[in-house]
Design a protein around this motif. Structure first.
Motif, PDB file in Angstrom:
ATOM      1  N   TRP A  92       0.810  -1.203   0.000  1.00  0.00           N
ATOM      2  CA  TRP A  92       0.000   0.000   0.000  1.00  0.00           C
ATOM      3  C   TRP A  92       0.852   1.266   0.000  1.00  0.00           C
ATOM      4  O   TRP A  92       1.947   1.295   0.520  1.00  0.00           O
ATOM      5  CB  TRP A  92      -0.927  -0.006   1.226  1.00  0.00           C
ATOM      6  CG  TRP A  92      -1.745  -1.244   1.278  1.00  0.00           C
ATOM      7  CD1 TRP A  92      -1.701  -2.219   2.222  1.00  0.00           C
ATOM      8  CD2 TRP A  92      -2.702  -1.665   0.308  1.00  0.00           C
ATOM      9  NE1 TRP A  92      -2.573  -3.216   1.902  1.00  0.00           N
ATOM     10  CE2 TRP A  92      -3.204  -2.907   0.731  1.00  0.00           C
ATOM     11  CE3 TRP A  92      -3.186  -1.121  -0.883  1.00  0.00           C
ATOM     12  CZ2 TRP A  92      -4.155  -3.617   0.030  1.00  0.00           C
ATOM     13  CZ3 TRP A  92      -4.140  -1.825  -1.600  1.00  0.00           C
ATOM     14  CH2 TRP A  92      -4.617  -3.041  -1.146  1.00  0.00           C
ATOM     15  N   GLU A  93       0.273   2.283  -0.568  1.00  0.00           N
ATOM     16  CA  GLU A  93       0.927   3.583  -0.589  1.00  0.00           C
ATOM     17  C   GLU A  93       1.114   4.091   0.840  1.00  0.00           C
ATOM     18  O   GLU A  93       0.187   4.078   1.639  1.00  0.00           O
ATOM     19  CB  GLU A  93       0.080   4.596  -1.366  1.00  0.00           C
ATOM     20  CG  GLU A  93       0.095   4.389  -2.870  1.00  0.00           C
ATOM     21  CD  GLU A  93       1.371   4.895  -3.506  1.00  0.00           C
ATOM     22  OE1 GLU A  93       2.248   5.400  -2.774  1.00  0.00           O
ATOM     23  OE2 GLU A  93       1.493   4.788  -4.731  1.00  0.00           O
ATOM     24  N   ARG A  94       2.310   4.508   1.158  1.00  0.00           N
ATOM     25  CA  ARG A  94       2.568   5.109   2.469  1.00  0.00           C
ATOM     26  C   ARG A  94       2.541   6.632   2.364  1.00  0.00           C
ATOM     27  O   ARG A  94       3.022   7.326   3.240  1.00  0.00           O
ATOM     28  CB  ARG A  94       3.927   4.631   2.989  1.00  0.00           C
ATOM     29  CG  ARG A  94       4.016   3.108   3.123  1.00  0.00           C
ATOM     30  CD  ARG A  94       3.034   2.569   4.149  1.00  0.00           C
ATOM     31  NE  ARG A  94       2.950   1.122   4.153  1.00  0.00           N
ATOM     32  CZ  ARG A  94       3.740   0.324   4.843  1.00  0.00           C
ATOM     33  NH1 ARG A  94       4.689   0.829   5.587  1.00  0.00           N
ATOM     34  NH2 ARG A  94       3.575  -0.983   4.810  1.00  0.00           N
ATOM     35  N   ASN A  95       1.992   7.130   1.264  1.00  0.00           N
ATOM     36  CA  ASN A  95       1.903   8.567   1.032  1.00  0.00           C
ATOM     37  C   ASN A  95       0.453   8.953   0.787  1.00  0.00           C
ATOM     38  O   ASN A  95      -0.394   8.109   0.484  1.00  0.00           O
ATOM     39  CB  ASN A  95       2.741   8.979  -0.189  1.00  0.00           C
ATOM     40  CG  ASN A  95       4.182   8.549  -0.061  1.00  0.00           C
ATOM     41  OD1 ASN A  95       4.820   8.801   0.948  1.00  0.00           O
ATOM     42  ND2 ASN A  95       4.704   7.883  -1.068  1.00  0.00           N
ATOM     43  N   MET A  96       0.185  10.228   0.911  1.00  0.00           N
ATOM     44  CA  MET A  96      -1.140  10.736   0.557  1.00  0.00           C
ATOM     45  C   MET A  96      -0.975  11.870  -0.444  1.00  0.00           C
ATOM     46  O   MET A  96      -0.072  12.702  -0.332  1.00  0.00           O
ATOM     47  CB  MET A  96      -1.901  11.201   1.800  1.00  0.00           C
ATOM     48  CG  MET A  96      -1.157  12.160   2.697  1.00  0.00           C
ATOM     49  SD  MET A  96      -2.145  12.575   4.156  1.00  0.00           S
ATOM     50  CE  MET A  96      -0.979  13.578   5.076  1.00  0.00           C
ATOM     51  N   ALA A  97      -1.835  11.868  -1.427  1.00  0.00           N
ATOM     52  CA  ALA A  97      -1.770  12.869  -2.491  1.00  0.00           C
ATOM     53  C   ALA A  97      -2.105  14.250  -1.940  1.00  0.00           C
ATOM     54  O   ALA A  97      -2.874  14.397  -0.985  1.00  0.00           O
ATOM     55  CB  ALA A  97      -2.722  12.502  -3.619  1.00  0.00           C
ATOM     56  N   GLN A  98      -1.526  15.264  -2.565  1.00  0.00           N
ATOM     57  CA  GLN A  98      -1.700  16.649  -2.115  1.00  0.00           C
ATOM     58  C   GLN A  98      -2.217  17.525  -3.254  1.00  0.00           C
ATOM     59  O   GLN A  98      -1.775  17.396  -4.400  1.00  0.00           O
ATOM     60  CB  GLN A  98      -0.369  17.212  -1.609  1.00  0.00           C
ATOM     61  CG  GLN A  98       0.245  16.437  -0.448  1.00  0.00           C
ATOM     62  CD  GLN A  98      -0.462  16.709   0.846  1.00  0.00           C
ATOM     63  OE1 GLN A  98      -0.312  17.767   1.467  1.00  0.00           O
ATOM     64  NE2 GLN A  98      -1.256  15.735   1.297  1.00  0.00           N
ATOM     65  N   HIS A  99      -3.152  18.404  -2.902  1.00  0.00           N
ATOM     66  CA  HIS A  99      -3.646  19.395  -3.862  1.00  0.00           C
ATOM     67  C   HIS A  99      -3.920  20.689  -3.115  1.00  0.00           C
ATOM     68  O   HIS A  99      -4.776  20.735  -2.225  1.00  0.00           O
ATOM     69  CB  HIS A  99      -4.920  18.908  -4.549  1.00  0.00           C
ATOM     70  CG  HIS A  99      -5.441  19.873  -5.579  1.00  0.00           C
ATOM     71  ND1 HIS A  99      -4.921  19.938  -6.850  1.00  0.00           N
ATOM     72  CD2 HIS A  99      -6.414  20.812  -5.514  1.00  0.00           C
ATOM     73  CE1 HIS A  99      -5.567  20.872  -7.533  1.00  0.00           C
ATOM     74  NE2 HIS A  99      -6.469  21.423  -6.741  1.00  0.00           N
ATOM     75  N   ASP A 100      -3.179  21.727  -3.465  1.00  0.00           N
ATOM     76  CA  ASP A 100      -3.308  23.032  -2.822  1.00  0.00           C
ATOM     77  C   ASP A 100      -4.003  23.976  -3.792  1.00  0.00           C
ATOM     78  O   ASP A 100      -3.509  24.205  -4.904  1.00  0.00           O
ATOM     79  CB  ASP A 100      -1.922  23.561  -2.443  1.00  0.00           C
ATOM     80  CG  ASP A 100      -1.990  24.834  -1.610  1.00  0.00           C
ATOM     81  OD1 ASP A 100      -3.105  25.384  -1.462  1.00  0.00           O
ATOM     82  OD2 ASP A 100      -0.953  25.285  -1.117  1.00  0.00           O
ATOM     83  N   LEU A 101      -5.134  24.503  -3.379  1.00  0.00           N
ATOM     84  CA  LEU A 101      -5.906  25.377  -4.258  1.00  0.00           C
ATOM     85  C   LEU A 101      -5.121  26.617  -4.668  1.00  0.00           C
ATOM     86  O   LEU A 101      -5.246  27.109  -5.791  1.00  0.00           O
ATOM     87  CB  LEU A 101      -7.207  25.789  -3.557  1.00  0.00           C
ATOM     88  CG  LEU A 101      -8.187  26.639  -4.375  1.00  0.00           C
ATOM     89  CD1 LEU A 101      -8.594  25.912  -5.650  1.00  0.00           C
ATOM     90  CD2 LEU A 101      -9.416  26.991  -3.550  1.00  0.00           C
ATOM     91  N   ALA A 102      -4.279  27.116  -3.775  1.00  0.00           N
ATOM     92  CA  ALA A 102      -3.500  28.317  -4.086  1.00  0.00           C
ATOM     93  C   ALA A 102      -2.458  28.044  -5.163  1.00  0.00           C
ATOM     94  O   ALA A 102      -2.023  28.966  -5.857  1.00  0.00           O
ATOM     95  CB  ALA A 102      -2.816  28.849  -2.830  1.00  0.00           C
ATOM     96  N   ASP A 103      -2.027  26.790  -5.310  1.00  0.00           N
ATOM     97  CA  ASP A 103      -1.027  26.446  -6.312  1.00  0.00           C
ATOM     98  C   ASP A 103      -1.632  25.882  -7.589  1.00  0.00           C
ATOM     99  O   ASP A 103      -0.917  25.532  -8.514  1.00  0.00           O
ATOM    100  CB  ASP A 103      -0.042  25.424  -5.741  1.00  0.00           C
ATOM    101  CG  ASP A 103       0.894  26.054  -4.718  1.00  0.00           C
ATOM    102  OD1 ASP A 103       1.117  27.267  -4.822  1.00  0.00           O
ATOM    103  OD2 ASP A 103       1.378  25.335  -3.828  1.00  0.00           O
TER     104      ASP A 103
END
Length: 652
Positions: free
Chosen positions: A348-359
């Motif tokens: 399993w992925e040991r990471n979590m996806a990121q999405h920043d609205l400002a970027d």
């Protein structure tokens, strides 16, 4: 060169290599699938009418190649379904098996007595029927109706098995030793106990997935198993192994090591091996095929045997095999287990996806295009992120490691949430329970506990979940950059980092996987707010430091002056100003806990089908949280003492 001659030569090459190239491609795809499957039809067959041992016909393809394609259609052990919908189409695969078997049989019939190697096709045909039939069987067992029927039959047996071993009261006073003795874990080597715990929880997970309910004693056992964990990482580790079991059941053939499967695998392996041996003996007697066809045949037959061996090795090293090896009263098996098994589960992925609205730069026509703003990120996009962009996953800007500190934050919150839940139904109305109120919390409990509910009620309770998520995302971003810029907190402050990571993760779910969140109008509101944020935030990006930050005071002042035009953004800035009025340590403790509470709310409102489908993408943090909640009894599928008694009376 004459174009007509060139075209004729190209056609001759295609006619000569059409079947050969396609069947080699089929073998390559099998190798690719079986290698990457645990990470995450063909052309016509020509019967030989002119083949003989003295004058071989160059265009005459060996007849036993047809059933080899049937073997390939059976697929590798690591992949049977690419999505849950494939399991529902098991009847179509059964029909396809009948058609492909008939086609292969017809091809063999046409070549019978004309091809000296026709008898090699018989064991290959048997192997193909075995592998393809096994795949159809697995798809059928994983289909929603059959899965529910199986669990409906097993749920009473599962619950009564443990109801007789444990008292109906006094669970909280039970020691870990008594629990392990009751569950028969006391004779298992310590290194393998977590495997058996995960398998026990997995049996409960199947019941949840089938939308059935669990008795009070059953989910109390799972609660005690998790409560015994000294660290949050241990609890998450058990959950990840449990998810591995469920993934195997829904998407692969690697479900167990039992007598039936051993027989099927033995038939397939022996058939493939005997075909290779027989072909080698016949080639030694000078068969009628060209050297190219002999080489390709060796590749196909040898490749099939190698894949069979590789599949067996993978199964023997899987959690299923290790589970059986570590059963009590098998000292020799325990020695083997300790020698070969590693518990470093990297499925399993040991990471979590990121999405920043400002970027995320949002254009005025409403379309979003991915960009990495180097001024706001410390590193360049990873190859993984670039690949996801290439296949259309524009909303993933980066990945954050699911740190041990974050697991601990989530775990402490869930334990506190569970401590507030009484399993005893209030009297005299057995239809009411405080569990629904606890599961409905999405930030308001944290605010109430910290004495800020009335001040911030409008940002959590008096707005829909999607709107609240956007408000807190923008406000968290503003507070983070403002505090860093004004040296109120260090850039490595754990609460700040975890708050922002959860904020970006939840926004990623809103944009990329909205089906995993409560229903709402998140996408439309996201685009509208994103356009406004893009227009104003770029003016207030400070470039005075190597790692630039928002000059949030100027930004919020301008937004305040344009309140009528940017309502959502205005509310977010209003929230940020109120948060900034709090003491810094208190503020970040509150923000971090609010994000955890919002995530638990989303997790409990996401269907099990959506959670299961997420396993094909490497699994989501949201799914782990949902499973932890269910096993702690924080699920409406976990019956209370009163409701269990009512159910038993009704059944009687």
């Amino acid at each position: 060169m004459d174009i007509n001659n060139l075209s004729k030569r190209a056609q001759e090459l295609w006619n000569e290599w059409e079947i050969r190239s396609l069947i080699l491609l089929s073998l390559f795809l099998q190798i690719l699938l079986i290698v990457i499957g645990n990470r995450r039809n063909v052309s016509r067959s020509q019967g030989g009418s002119g083949t003989n041992r003295i004058n071989p016909t160059p265009n005459n393809i060996p007849a036993f190649w047809a059933p080899i394609l049937l073997v390939h259609l059976g697929g590798p052990d690591t992949i049977t379904a690419y999505a849950l919908e494939d399991n529902e189409l098991w009847l179509r695969h059964l029909l396809q098996l009948a058609i492909q078997a008939s086609t292969a049989s017809y091809s063999l019939f046409k070549s019978w007595g004309k091809d000296p190697l026709i008898y090699i096709a018989i064991p290959i045909f048997v192997a193909g029927i075995t592998k393809y039939g096994d795949r159809v069987l697995v798809l059928w067992l994983a289909s929603s109706k059959k899965f529910r029927d199986i669990q409906s039959e097993e749920v009473d047996t599962f619950q009564s098995k443990f109801d007789n071993k444990f008292p109906s009261v006094g669970f909280f006073d039970m020691s870990e030793e008594d629990l392990n003795k009751g569950l028969e874990f006391n004779n298992i080597i310590p290194e393998a106990v977590y495997l058996h715990e995960a398998h026990f929880l997995f049996q409960m997970f199947k019941i949840f997935y089938a939308d059935l309910a669990l008795s009070h004693s059953s989910h109390m056992e799972s609660y005690l198993i998790l409560r015994s964990k000294k660290k949050a990482t241990d609890a998450f580790k058990v959950i990840e192994v449990e998810l591995g079991f469920m993934y195997d059941v829904l998407f692969t053939k690697m479900t167990s090591v039992c007598s039936t499967r051993t027989i099927l695998r033995s038939i397939s392996f022996l058939s493939s091996t005997s075909a290779l041996v027989a072909f080698s003996l016949m080639v030694a007697n000078k068969c009628a095929y060209t050297e190219t066809e002999v080489i390709i045949s060796y590749i196909l037959l040898g490749g099939g045997v190698v894949l069979e061996i590789y599949g067996v090795i993978m199964l023997l090293l899987s959690e299923w095999a290790m589970l059986r090896l570590s059963l009590p009263e098998k000292p020799w098996a325990n020695a083997v287990y300790q020698a070969i098994y590693s518990d470093n589960n990297k499925r399993w992925e040991r990471n979590m996806a990121q999405h920043d609205l400002a970027d995320a730069q949002i254009t005025k026509n409403g379309s979003a295009f991915w960009t990495m703003v180097i001024n706001s990120l410390a590193c360049k996009p990873t190859p993984k992120v670039c690949f996801l962009k290439l296949i259309g996953k524009d909303n993933i800007q980066s990945w954050e490691v699911i740190s041990d500190e974050l697991k601990e934050l989530i775990w402490e919150y869930l334990i506190d949430k569970r401590s507030r839940y009484s399993h005893e139904m209030p009297q005299p109305d057995p239809g009411m329970n405080d569990l629904k109120e606890i599961l409905a919390e999405r930030g308001d409990y944290v605010l109430k506990k910290m004495g800020c509910l009335e001040e911030f009620r409008w940002a959590v309770v008096e707005i829909d979940f999607h709107g609240s998520l956007l408000l807190w995302h923008i406000a968290t971003d503003i507070c983070y950059h403002d505090d860093i810029h004004n040296n109120k907190v260090d850039a490595n402050n754990q609460l700040c980092k975890m708050s922002r990571s959860l904020s970006n993760y939840m926004l990623y779910l809103l944009i990329e996987l909205p089906n995993m969140l409560p229903k709402g109008i998140g996408e439309a509101r996201y685009k509208q707010t994103g356009i406004q944020l893009t227009e104003f935030s770029t003016r207030w990006r400070s470039k005075e430091t190597p790692r630039p930050h928002w000059r949030s005071e100027e930004f919020m002042k301008e937004i305040k002056n344009l309140e009528s035009n940017v309502s959502m953004l205005h509310d977010a800035c209003k929230l940020a100003r109120k948060l900034q009025s709090l003491e810094t340590p208190v503020k970040w403790r509150m923000i971090s806990q609010i994000w955890v509470e919002m995530m638990t709310y989303a997790a409990s409102n996401c269907g099990w089908k959506e959670h299961a489908q997420a396993l094909t993408r490497g699994g989501e943090l949201l799914t782990r949280v949902c499973l932890l909640m269910a096993h702690l009894g924080l699920s409406e599928q976990c019956l209370t003492t009163a409701s269990t008694s009512s159910r038993e009376a009704h059944d009687a």
